[in-house]
Write an enzyme that holds these catalytic residues in place. Sequence first.
Site, PDB file in Angstrom:
ATOM      1  N   TRP A 193      -1.487 -10.342 -34.548  1.00 46.12           N
ATOM      2  CA  TRP A 193      -2.381 -11.388 -35.405  1.00 46.12           C
ATOM      3  C   TRP A 193      -1.825 -11.568 -36.683  1.00 46.12           C
ATOM      4  CZ3 TRP A 193      -4.039 -13.802 -31.694  1.00 46.12           C
ATOM      5  CH2 TRP A 193      -4.544 -13.105 -30.598  1.00 46.12           C
TER       6      TRP A 193
ATOM      7  N   ASP B  70      -7.960  -9.244 -43.198  1.00 47.63           N
ATOM      8  CA  ASP B  70      -8.330  -9.581 -41.602  1.00 47.63           C
ATOM      9  C   ASP B  70      -8.910  -8.344 -41.015  1.00 47.63           C
ATOM     10  OD1 ASP B  70      -8.909  -9.980 -39.029  1.00 47.63           O
ATOM     11  OD2 ASP B  70      -7.110 -10.879 -38.426  1.00 47.63           O
TER      12      ASP B  70
ATOM     13  N   LYS C 121     -15.912  -8.382 -31.669  1.00 42.08           N
ATOM     14  CA  LYS C 121     -15.322  -6.819 -31.783  1.00 42.08           C
ATOM     15  C   LYS C 121     -16.753  -5.745 -32.151  1.00 42.08           C
ATOM     16  CE  LYS C 121     -11.146  -8.335 -31.649  1.00 42.08           C
ATOM     17  NZ  LYS C 121     -10.236  -8.131 -30.360  1.00 42.08           N
TER      18      LYS C 121
END
Length: 356
Positions: free
Chosen positions: A99, A166, A190
């Site tokens: 990511w 992030d 999450k």
Amino acid sequence: MKKHNFYAGPSILSDFTIRNTADAVLNFANTGLSILEVSHRSKEFQAVIDEASELVKELLDVPAGYSVLWLGGGASMQFCMIPFNLLRKKAGYIDTGTWAHNAIKEARLFGEVEVLASSEAEGYTFIPKGFEVPADLDYFHYTSNNTIYGTEIRHDPDVPCRMVADMSSDIFSRPVDVSKYDAIYAGAQKNLAPAGVTLVIIKEDALGHVDRPIPTMLDYRTHVKKGSMFNTPPVLPIYSALQTLRHYKQVGGVKELERRDVEKAKLLYDAIDNSKMFMGTVTDPADRSIMNVTFVMTPEYKELEPKFVEFCQNRDIIGIKGHRSVGGFRASLYNALPIDSVRFLIEAMNDFEATH
């Protein structure tokens, strides 16, 4: 029968969140309407988004001058929104996983990106250290937790420029000094809510400094001004996020969540380290994630990995298979996962090792 849910995302949610969301699907705030059909302009839903934003500020101790936004598009949309709004000449990124790598690719569409450090050549098995962050960057960006590779940065770096993170897969698992950041973003699926909403904490004075025109929907100022209501927001995930945030406050806040998460992770890592059959994949124990524990079988038992996944499924342990790009196993220990599920997984590991 109870399942022990180790999926990496979408992932386990607390019973509190699921029950209250299910109730609202049938009758939201005694309106006689489902949360699925209520107007986002109604006073009842405005109260939801207001309370959710205030709880984010309370739980993370967000200082004045920041806005909490509820946006669509997932964290992947933030890969372009961050540089669209903040990158003038040059930004610095560290490449610690898939990511982070994708975020770098998107940022290069808007300006110069300097990759300050990378562990790609070694399979992202550690967090790079000892790199310098130049003071002339528009911002420094890092990914705090790498779900695929099981590494994590569990502190707020000190850098001489603006900073962006992030925190999709570890937000609310530790206290954060928000004042060090100009933007924090997190996909909800999450530690917060079902997929469909992205939490963004943005420093208001970081905006409005780029020369390029920004499309209305991709301009953070649009959403700050409209309170995340410029377009129809993802109503159901925001409602679920509110329930999760209420639950976090009830159990004692982020410090208590961190204590529980550290305890769960230590149990599992100790079991892996003491096993003759299993071994961890992160090369430096200091870099181990407490959210996503990645491990494999030792070379002599490698062919038994598919059998262990099946063994776990037969014991109602799901989501244990590693990401398709790396294989092995991954146990995601998000806030909602009870410690009994970790103990149950360790028991399964011990039983499988004893019989093979």
